[in-house]
Design an enzyme around this catalytic site. Structure first.
Site, PDB file in Angstrom:
ATOM      1  N   PHE A  75     107.132  40.834  87.976  1.00 24.35           N
ATOM      2  CA  PHE A  75     107.970  39.681  87.670  1.00 24.35           C
ATOM      3  C   PHE A  75     107.179  38.692  86.812  1.00 24.35           C
ATOM      4  O   PHE A  75     106.051  38.336  87.142  1.00 24.35           O
ATOM      5  CB  PHE A  75     108.413  39.018  88.979  1.00 24.35           C
ATOM      6  N   ASN A 129     107.469  33.148  96.506  1.00 28.75           N
ATOM      7  CA  ASN A 129     108.597  33.176  95.576  1.00 28.75           C
ATOM      8  C   ASN A 129     109.274  34.527  95.788  1.00 28.75           C
ATOM      9  O   ASN A 129     108.971  35.501  95.094  1.00 28.75           O
ATOM     10  CB  ASN A 129     108.123  33.024  94.133  1.00 28.75           C
ATOM     11  N   PRO A 130     110.174  34.609  96.778  1.00 27.73           N
ATOM     12  CA  PRO A 130     110.748  35.896  97.153  1.00 27.73           C
ATOM     13  C   PRO A 130     111.898  36.294  96.236  1.00 27.73           C
ATOM     14  O   PRO A 130     112.401  35.474  95.456  1.00 27.73           O
ATOM     15  CB  PRO A 130     111.274  35.614  98.565  1.00 27.73           C
TER      16      PRO A 130
END
Length: 290
Positions: A98, A197-198
């Protein structure tokens, strides 16, 4: 192939026009950053070269054309350059991990502030689902008296995480390949800050930006029917890890704050509070371990 290499100014205009036509939000910025990558300098140097009337070599012109063509397909700028800025760090990123966003810098700040305020000579912090390592490495480098532990369980992401930990070289940061639900039992009850930060996009939602939709790994995006499956796990894991008075920091979507505060309150967290990012969108929720 062009018969004559253009000036830097002309090349930037052509690149920006092409990127704008492709729907890029900041075409001038991306054009300048791609040119800076080709030329091996910074964006300011490119702007100065354009003002001076400098020209590109044919090789640099062709290379810039190639990279602009890739960006016009909506391939993320950070995948093309191989790096993503995050606070004072330059993180290495690419397919499978990500790409850290500017809004997460505010989330990191909340974690850093809580870590600095911890009443310990060597407070402990944990970043669950660290991805590129952004939040963990920000905490480790900006709070050097802390000990920071980061968990990541995606093989594809871990390749980048490990590279960033080596590149940054923070000797107070530890990386583990482990599922966040089972991370660091040896730290139970000792952690001052649990940050994450899931994935929080609902499964049925389609991210608006092609860069996200087609290039970010699904495991880092989607969090179940309401997007909060991993948040529910984080709440329980945070209670296990944190000491009384410890802080939980969770990034989330702007529409999820009330639901997350409800989850945390039901699990026994105290003083749940939501914090806006620089665009005034609800971006993170914090809570205290009783």
């Amino acid at each position: 192939m062009n018969t004559a290499a253009p000036s830097v100014a002309d090349a930037l205009r052509t690149a920006a026009d092409r990127l704008a036509a492709a729907g890029i939000a900041d075409p001038v910025v991306d054009a300048e950053l791609l040119a800076a990558f080709v030329l091996g300098g910074g964006r300011g140097g490119v702007q100065a070269a354009a003002i001076r009337g400098d020209t590109l070599t044919q090789a640099d012109s062709d290379r810039l054309d190639e990279l602009v063509a890739r960006r016009a397909t909506r391939e993320p700028l950070q995948h093309i350059t191989g790096t993503a800025p995050f606070r004072h760090l330059e993180l290495r990123v690419g397919p499978g991990v990500f790409v850290p966003r500017p809004e997460t810098e505010m989330v990191a700040q909340l974690a850093i502030d809580a870590l600095r305020a911890a009443a310990s000579a060597s407070p402990v912090a944990v970043d669950l689902g660290t991805g590129s390592g952004a939040i963990a490495l920000a905490m480790a480098t900006e709070v050097p008296h802390a000990r920071v532990f980061a968990a990541e369980n995606s093989v594809d992401a871990y390749v980048w995480t490990k590279e960033n930990f080596v590149h940054v070289g923070a000797d107070n940061a530890t990386l583990a390949f482990i599922d966040l639900a089972h991370a660091f039992p040896e730290l139970d009850g000792t952690v001052s800050v649990v940050a994450s930060n899931p994935p929080y996009v609902p499964d049925a939602a389609i991210p608006r930006d092609p860069e996200v939709r087609f290039f970010d790994p699904p495991a880092a995006l989607y969090g179940g029917e309401d997007g909060l499956d991993v948040v529910r796990v984080l709440s329980r894991v945070g209670l296990r890890l944190a000491h009384p008075g410890g802080t939980l920091v969770i990034e989330h979507g702007e529409w999820q704050a009330e639901a997350i505060r409800g989850i945390l309150a039901a699990d026994g967290w105290r003083a749940a509070a939501t914090h806006p990012d620089l665009t005034q969108r609800d971006r993170a929720t914090t809570a205290l371990r009783p």
